[in-house]
Design a protein around this motif. Structure first.
Motif, PDB file in Angstrom:
ATOM      1  N   THR A  20      37.253  38.802  42.875  1.00 37.24           N
ATOM      2  CA  THR A  20      39.012  39.519  42.223  1.00 37.24           C
ATOM      3  C   THR A  20      39.639  39.938  41.240  1.00 37.24           C
ATOM      4  O   THR A  20      38.680  39.640  40.588  1.00 37.24           O
ATOM      5  N   GLN A  21      41.012  39.967  41.173  1.00 31.47           N
ATOM      6  CA  GLN A  21      41.731  39.607  39.659  1.00 31.47           C
ATOM      7  C   GLN A  21      41.230  38.777  39.396  1.00 31.47           C
ATOM      8  O   GLN A  21      41.043  38.741  37.589  1.00 31.47           O
ATOM      9  N   GLN A  22      41.400  37.503  39.261  1.00 32.45           N
ATOM     10  CA  GLN A  22      41.009  36.455  39.445  1.00 32.45           C
ATOM     11  C   GLN A  22      40.134  36.209  38.423  1.00 32.45           C
ATOM     12  O   GLN A  22      39.255  36.150  37.071  1.00 32.45           O
ATOM     13  N   GLN A  23      38.489  37.072  38.994  1.00 34.39           N
ATOM     14  CA  GLN A  23      37.311  36.502  38.698  1.00 34.39           C
ATOM     15  C   GLN A  23      37.064  37.769  37.505  1.00 34.39           C
ATOM     16  O   GLN A  23      36.626  37.424  36.336  1.00 34.39           O
ATOM     17  N   LEU A  24      37.434  38.768  37.704  1.00 32.08           N
ATOM     18  CA  LEU A  24      37.662  39.940  36.770  1.00 32.08           C
ATOM     19  C   LEU A  24      38.510  39.507  35.245  1.00 32.08           C
ATOM     20  O   LEU A  24      38.006  39.344  34.026  1.00 32.08           O
ATOM     21  N   CYS A  35      44.393  38.688  28.946  1.00 29.47           N
ATOM     22  CA  CYS A  35      45.402  39.682  28.834  1.00 29.47           C
ATOM     23  C   CYS A  35      45.706  39.316  30.310  1.00 29.47           C
ATOM     24  O   CYS A  35      45.424  38.098  31.087  1.00 29.47           O
ATOM     25  N   THR A  36      46.940  39.554  31.175  1.00 30.61           N
ATOM     26  CA  THR A  36      47.462  39.298  32.107  1.00 30.61           C
ATOM     27  C   THR A  36      47.925  39.696  33.517  1.00 30.61           C
ATOM     28  O   THR A  36      47.274  41.006  33.371  1.00 30.61           O
ATOM     29  N   GLN A  37      47.585  39.099  34.464  1.00 31.81           N
ATOM     30  CA  GLN A  37      47.458  39.133  35.701  1.00 31.81           C
ATOM     31  C   GLN A  37      47.949  41.051  35.708  1.00 31.81           C
ATOM     32  O   GLN A  37      47.909  41.831  36.313  1.00 31.81           O
ATOM     33  N   SER A  41      46.917  44.473  36.293  1.00 26.24           N
ATOM     34  CA  SER A  41      46.753  45.034  37.915  1.00 26.24           C
ATOM     35  C   SER A  41      46.773  46.871  37.310  1.00 26.24           C
ATOM     36  O   SER A  41      46.319  47.651  37.717  1.00 26.24           O
ATOM     37  N   ARG A  42      47.860  46.750  36.446  1.00 29.06           N
ATOM     38  CA  ARG A  42      48.240  48.292  35.740  1.00 29.06           C
ATOM     39  C   ARG A  42      47.023  49.078  35.163  1.00 29.06           C
ATOM     40  O   ARG A  42      46.373  50.169  35.736  1.00 29.06           O
ATOM     41  N   ASP A  43      45.809  47.850  34.813  1.00 28.16           N
ATOM     42  CA  ASP A  43      44.404  48.243  34.609  1.00 28.16           C
ATOM     43  C   ASP A  43      43.735  49.202  35.893  1.00 28.16           C
ATOM     44  O   ASP A  43      42.972  50.305  35.767  1.00 28.16           O
TER      45      ASP A  43
END
Length: 156
Positions: A20-24, A35-37, A41-43
């Motif tokens: 997940t993005q949260q895990q990352l 960094c922000t979510q 997401s953009r990365d």
């Protein structure tokens, strides 16, 4: 900062399954990168990362070079810059070492270069073999790859 963050993202997903993005985002924070979510997401989008399913059904982020279209050559170039560790010629064969799990993405970029004398490539987990027609064309491609890794190579 952005380039370093994106390189760290590739390193993290190559070392362990990230689901997940949260895990990352938590892994990035553990490594001192905040960094922000939205930034994350953009990365993920810029790197062309997608969720992939393992044979056991587990889903995680990874690079899928088969989903990258020709007009996304810049993404593959960026991934190559960050994922390739070294390149070396042995006569007409070039060996590229990458971060674990990213050899196919780097190989996909090299395939799209359409270099003179290029015969074919074979990618494993973290190694790519490039077969060239002769030693001279291998040296030319090796120079191009080394320029890319040094940040001096632009899109073909």
């Amino acid at each position: 900062m952005k380039k370093n963050r994106q390189k760290l993202i590739l390193e993290l997903i190559s070392r362990q399954p990230v689901e997940t993005q949260q895990q990352l985002q938590e892994l990035l924070e553990e490594n001192g990168v905040h960094c922000t979510q939205a930034t994350l997401s953009r990365d993920l989008h810029a790197l062309g990362l997608v969720k992939q399913m393992e044979p056991n059904g587990r889903i995680h982020y990874g690079v899928n070079p088969l989903s990258v279209e020709d007009n996304d050559l810049k993404r593959l170039m960026n991934i190559t810059r960050m994922a390739a560790i070294s390149a070396e010629a042995a006569q007409n064969i070039i060996v590229i070492k990458t971060l674990p799990g990213l050899a196919n993405a780097v190989g996909s970029y090299v395939d799209k270069l359409e270099q003179r004398g290029f015969v074919g490539s074979l990618a494993g987990n973290d190694t790519i073999l490039l077969v060239m027609k002769d030693n001279e064309t291998a040296d030319e491609l090796l120079r191009t790859i080394q320029e890319l890794l040094d940040g001096k190579h632009a899109l073909p």
